[in-house]
Design a protein around this motif. Structure first.
Motif: not given
Lengths: 82, 602
Positions: B104-123
């Motif tokens: 994940l760091r090598k993709a360029g992100y220190l942090i991934v922040l997930i907020e909200g809620k999906s109404d169907k399964p996602v990835y």
């Protein structure tokens, strides 16, 4: 450490020091192991655990701690985990 | 493409609005909180109200790399998951190794922040700058191994890394884990259930960027010296690689604090059947395995006689399903471990919750009709640990109540005193009566009972960095504070706690400074840890946790240890806790005063 679970140390004395027990055990096993537990000054290395009936000898009298007949001595090389 | 270690990004993904934004992280904030646990906790408390319902849309879930994650710093592959946890109601941060964080760091992100809620399964699919929210309906209900394989197949790049939940997270088991690389877990505090509540099945990532430093030669030089220290140290250079964490079974048992049958006893008569040595003698152990950039390699790769294989069991897991449930069947214990990895469960809480059922059942508080003709939960039953592990993940039968954790489970039968928990999280594999400092650490941990928030077993039992008498109280509060603060630094730097068997605060400071050009002193480095600890504490107090919750089950305070070398011991929390509040600079009743907030510039 030695793939040995238990070794009995026989002595004619009622009580002997843990230092003597370790030396007898090393001779009996015939495979040196004390160099992994004691430094060149003969002191217990950091992380080495030597117990007499579950009590760490560092809080008794270190290598001069006394072992009585039927006491259980446990030896562990430095190990860790979480 | 190169990215400076000082140019850090936060990937914000709103599952309600289906929106993806990349934000820059202020370097001043990094100087104060580093990354990982510290920085993500700061961002979390700034954005989320302490009274948030953990399963609501308003709760957020952060996957956070440490500042050195993804670099060649030894063990620089750790990431943390931060949220408000459903098990404890505290700020929850759960740590994992493997390879996902570094990717994940090598993709360029220190942090991934997930907020909200999906109404169907996602990835979520991350390929460097390409980020997509994808349908996961076909993965819902599947275990973590199937899910990982399918996500990799769909992604089309075998070098990608996956972190995901299993059925337990989907079913909101309060101690569901997030599993990455199939065998590594952000295990504790129920972070997997929060992920499940957001209908987020997993994250797959492939990163091809390199991390750059102002003075790479200097950084590499410092890295080399630290690797040398780790390789030469008796624990990190020999003990852990050769023997793994399960060397502790015999050590902790011989010292008399190996919790047996739901902490009723401190020694287990069948330890030789289930120890790390047994894993070797029975020829189940195949090899050891290292996480990203790790020179230690403590992981165990195991194959059972029926051909099933996987990672583990580690010390904690082997104990939770073994001695704590009175089980001496190493095959069943290992199978239960594999099941937890696949179903997405925390092994400590799963084993300990089953152990609480066993004690309640044997004492007659759980009537036989409540079992609905299923396996009898008796201490020693191999069938029971397997059966109830599955029942918990799918919330089947009594598993539905057990999935709430041992506190809520035993409380539902009117006997919460048989739950071995602190702040509703299950206590790990060291009886607190056998080590007073470690007991204080459990009582004051900011995420409920935890052994890796300040591992006092190291000085009290293992003699590292020096040997402390287990039952002595004097000075222990100061040791606990130092260990807790240093651990917060290590967790935020993105390194493995096991490095601290050989490295000290100066070593971590040197690594951080060499990587970033910061000029932190050792005192400032330790203050970062103290800042993080107090930040978490303040959030918890606002979230409704009370200082009175800094305690232990009555068993440890009132009932002397009945057996073994620690026979007769109880925990003297009445003496330890006031001293701890004092060394922390808190009020006598455990609150953080305004002058401490100012001093630490929280």
């Amino acid at each position: 450490m030695l793939n040995i679970k238990e070794v009995e140390v026989d002595t004619e004395k009622e009580e002997i020091t843990i230092r003597e027990v370790l030396n007898i055990a090393e001779k009996k096993i015939g495979k040196p192991f004390l160099y992994k537990m004691l430094n060149k000054d003969g002191e217990i290395m950091r992380g080495t655990i030597i117990l007499i009936n579950g009590r760490n000898i560092l809080h008794i009298n270190k290598l001069d701690s006394v072992v009585h007949n039927k006491d259980i001595v446990s030896l562990f090389p430095p190990g860790g985990g979480g | 493409m190169g990215v400076s270690i000082k140019d850090n990004k936060l990937l914000r993904i709103n599952l309600t609005a289906n929106k993806i934004v990349v934000e820059s992280i202020d370097l001043d904030l990094v100087k104060k909180y580093l990354g990982g646990r510290g920085l993500a906790s700061k961002i979390f408390v700034d954005e989320v109200s302490p009274d948030v319902d953990p399963y609501s849309e308003e709760n957020k879930l952060l996957f956070a790399n440490g500042l050195l994650s993804g670099t060649t710093a030894p063990t620089g592959g750790r990431y943390m998951v931060i949220t408000k946890g459903p098990l404890t109601g505290t700020i929850a941060s759960s740590n994992s190794g493997g390879f996902f964080g570094a990717e994940l760091r090598k993709a360029g992100y220190l942090i991934v922040l997930i907020e909200g809620k999906s109404d169907k399964p996602v990835y979520i699919s991350i390929r460097d700058d390409e980020v997509e929210i994808k349908d996961a309906t076909y993965l819902w209900g599947k275990d973590t191994h199937f899910t990982t394989d399918k996500m990799l197949e769909e992604f089309g790049d075998k070098h990608a890394r996956v972190s995901c939940i299993g059925p337990a997270g989907e079913n909101l088991v309060k101690f569901a884990a997030i599993i990455n690389d199939k065998g590594r877990a952000a295990g504790r505090t129920g972070v997997g259930a929060v992920m499940g509540s957001k209908k987020l099945k997993g994250i797959i990532v492939r990163g091809t960027k390199t991390i750059e430093f102002d003075d790479k030669a200097k950084f590499m030089d410092v890295v080399k010296t630290k690797i040398d220290i780790l390789r030469k140290d008796a624990i990190t250079g020999e003990g852990l690689p050769k023997l793994g964490t399960k060397v502790l079974d015999n050590i902790i048992n011989q010292n008399g604090l190996y919790p047996t049958k739901n902490f009723q006893f401190g020694t287990f008569e069948s330890v030789d059947e289930v120890s790390g040595e047994a894993l070797v003698e029975k020829k189940y152990l195949q090899t050891n395995k290292a996480c990203f950039a790790c020179p230690i390699g403590c992981g165990r790769v195991v194959t059972l006689p029926d051909g099933s294989d996987g990672e583990g069991p580690e010390y904690e897991t082997g104990w939770a399903f073994g001695a704590d449930c009175g089980v001496k069947d190493l095959v069943a214990i290992t199978k239960a471990n594999f099941m937890c990895n696949q179903l997405g469960l925390d092994t400590i809480s799963t084993g300990s919750t089953i152990a609480s059922l066993m004690e309640l059942y044997e004492k007659g508080y759980v009537p036989k009709e409540d079992l609905n003709n299923s396996t009898e939960p008796k201490f020693g039953s191999s069938e029971a640990i397997i059966y109830y592990t599955k029942a918990i993940a799918y919330r089947e039968g009594l598993g539905d109540k057990l999935a709430e954790g041992s506190y809520r489970f035993t409380e539902s039968y009117g006997h919460p005193e048989f739950s071995m928990t602190v702040k509703k999280q299950e206590i790990p594999a060291y009886d607190p009566r056998g080590a007073q400092g470690h007991a204080l650490e459990y009582a004051t941990s900011n995420r409920g009972a935890c052994h890796v928030r300040g591992y006092m077993i190291s000085p009290e039992i293992l003699g590292v960095p020096e040997k402390l008498e287990t039952q002595k109280l004097e000075g222990k509060a100061g040791w606990v504070k130092t260990f807790q603060d240093l651990t917060a630094v290590i967790d935020s730097a993105g390194l493995c706690l096991f490095t601290s068997f050989a490295l000290g605060a100066d070593d971590y400071r040197e690594l951080i400074n060499a990587a970033t050009g910061f000029n932190l002193t050792t005192e400032e480095t330790m203050q970062i840890g103290e800042r993080i600890w107090n930040l978490e504490r303040i959030f918890n107090l606002k979230a409704g946790i009370k200082p009175e919750d800094d305690t232990l089950p009555k068993r440890f305070l009132n009932d002397p240890m009945p057996d073994g070398p620690q026979k007769g011991a109880v925990v003297h929390l009445d003496k330890l806790l006031p001293e701890y509040y004092k060394v922390r600079g808190w009020t006598n009743d455990g609150h953080v005063p305004e002058n401490k907030v100012k001093e630490l510039d929280i």
